[in-house]
Design a protein around this motif. Sequence first.
Motif, PDB file in Angstrom:
ATOM      1  N   ARG A 157     -11.126 -48.758 -19.837  1.00 53.62           N
ATOM      2  CA  ARG A 157     -12.340 -48.043 -19.441  1.00 53.62           C
ATOM      3  C   ARG A 157     -12.024 -46.552 -19.331  1.00 53.62           C
ATOM      4  N   GLY A 158     -12.970 -45.731 -19.724  1.00 51.37           N
ATOM      5  CA  GLY A 158     -12.794 -44.291 -19.651  1.00 51.37           C
ATOM      6  C   GLY A 158     -12.893 -43.763 -18.226  1.00 51.37           C
ATOM      7  N   ILE A 159     -12.841 -42.452 -18.113  1.00 47.46           N
ATOM      8  CA  ILE A 159     -12.851 -41.762 -16.819  1.00 47.46           C
ATOM      9  C   ILE A 159     -14.055 -40.825 -16.775  1.00 47.46           C
ATOM     10  N   ARG A 160     -14.757 -40.875 -15.675  1.00 48.34           N
ATOM     11  CA  ARG A 160     -16.007 -40.118 -15.516  1.00 48.34           C
ATOM     12  C   ARG A 160     -15.798 -38.608 -15.682  1.00 48.34           C
ATOM     13  N   ALA A 174     -13.070 -40.432 -23.400  1.00 45.30           N
ATOM     14  CA  ALA A 174     -13.834 -41.650 -23.119  1.00 45.30           C
ATOM     15  C   ALA A 174     -14.252 -41.577 -21.659  1.00 45.30           C
ATOM     16  N   ALA A 175     -15.560 -41.520 -21.425  1.00 42.69           N
ATOM     17  CA  ALA A 175     -16.078 -41.485 -20.057  1.00 42.69           C
ATOM     18  C   ALA A 175     -16.167 -42.915 -19.518  1.00 42.69           C
ATOM     19  N   ASP A 176     -16.637 -43.064 -18.298  1.00 43.44           N
ATOM     20  CA  ASP A 176     -16.535 -44.348 -17.601  1.00 43.44           C
ATOM     21  C   ASP A 176     -17.421 -45.468 -18.151  1.00 43.44           C
ATOM     22  N   ASP A 177     -18.398 -45.175 -18.964  1.00 47.29           N
ATOM     23  CA  ASP A 177     -19.200 -46.241 -19.586  1.00 47.29           C
ATOM     24  C   ASP A 177     -18.812 -46.462 -21.036  1.00 47.29           C
ATOM     25  N   CYS A 178     -17.592 -46.075 -21.364  1.00 46.11           N
ATOM     26  CA  CYS A 178     -17.049 -46.227 -22.711  1.00 46.11           C
ATOM     27  C   CYS A 178     -15.707 -46.948 -22.603  1.00 46.11           C
ATOM     28  N   PRO A 226     -15.070 -34.334 -28.262  1.00 46.21           N
ATOM     29  CA  PRO A 226     -16.330 -35.010 -27.934  1.00 46.21           C
ATOM     30  C   PRO A 226     -16.147 -35.948 -26.746  1.00 46.21           C
ATOM     31  N   VAL A 227     -17.227 -36.106 -25.976  1.00 44.06           N
ATOM     32  CA  VAL A 227     -17.237 -37.004 -24.823  1.00 44.06           C
ATOM     33  C   VAL A 227     -18.220 -38.129 -25.128  1.00 44.06           C
ATOM     34  N   PHE A 228     -17.729 -39.367 -25.071  1.00 43.69           N
ATOM     35  CA  PHE A 228     -18.589 -40.528 -25.284  1.00 43.69           C
ATOM     36  C   PHE A 228     -18.811 -41.204 -23.939  1.00 43.69           C
ATOM     37  N   GLN A 229     -20.085 -41.344 -23.567  1.00 45.22           N
ATOM     38  CA  GLN A 229     -20.440 -41.911 -22.269  1.00 45.22           C
ATOM     39  C   GLN A 229     -21.353 -43.118 -22.455  1.00 45.22           C
ATOM     40  N   ASN A 230     -22.600 -42.887 -22.760  1.00 46.90           N
ATOM     41  CA  ASN A 230     -23.545 -44.001 -22.889  1.00 46.90           C
ATOM     42  C   ASN A 230     -24.312 -43.936 -24.206  1.00 46.90           C
ATOM     43  N   SER A 231     -23.633 -43.408 -25.227  1.00 44.61           N
ATOM     44  CA  SER A 231     -24.232 -43.311 -26.553  1.00 44.61           C
ATOM     45  C   SER A 231     -23.130 -43.162 -27.591  1.00 44.61           C
ATOM     46  N   ILE A 232     -23.433 -43.558 -28.820  1.00 45.88           N
ATOM     47  CA  ILE A 232     -22.501 -43.373 -29.929  1.00 45.88           C
ATOM     48  C   ILE A 232     -22.398 -41.888 -30.272  1.00 45.88           C
TER      49      ILE A 232
END
Length: 170
Positions: free
Chosen positions: A39-42, A98-102, A55-61
């Motif tokens: 899991r990524g980090i917020r 990779a953020a926390d929802d990735c 790039p930061v991926f959170q809740n979208s491609i």
Amino acid sequence: EQIAQRRKQYEYYRDQLLDLEGKEGVEMKKLEEACEIRRGIRVVKKQLKDNALYPVFQNSIAPMGYYDQFNRDGNMPYIICAGSSSGSVGYCITPFWAADDCYTIESSKVNRRYTYYALKKNNNNLFKLVRKGSMPRLPHEAIDHMVIPIPSLFEQQHIVSILDTFEDSI
């Protein structure tokens, strides 16, 4: 319309190449057994910068924005686990955050690009496992327990080279 037909043809061909269950030398394994799922980090929007590299991926491609640090090397598949894009599978060739929802999928035993294609083949199953509600969410267990075929590394690379060529032509 021609692009849509080409994509449909590609998806059919991809699914045929990855239909390996029961074939000699192919193990069927849960993703958690074959790979490390991290899991990524917020990060929050105010930390993002217009001129940052990663790039930061959170809740979208699509990237949520850009950050001046990365927490994942490039050439890595990922799955979005929250929001309207829950269950979506992506692949980033450059280092990224990779953020926390990735969730990212890594392995020294399984080709990362092969893993991406195996996940894409199972994308509809992932979408079905998303819990609906005010915030759609794909449970971690759904990813852990997904079963993918694991042929030899040579066969994985062969499949990747075919699918990459096909994908580049779309």
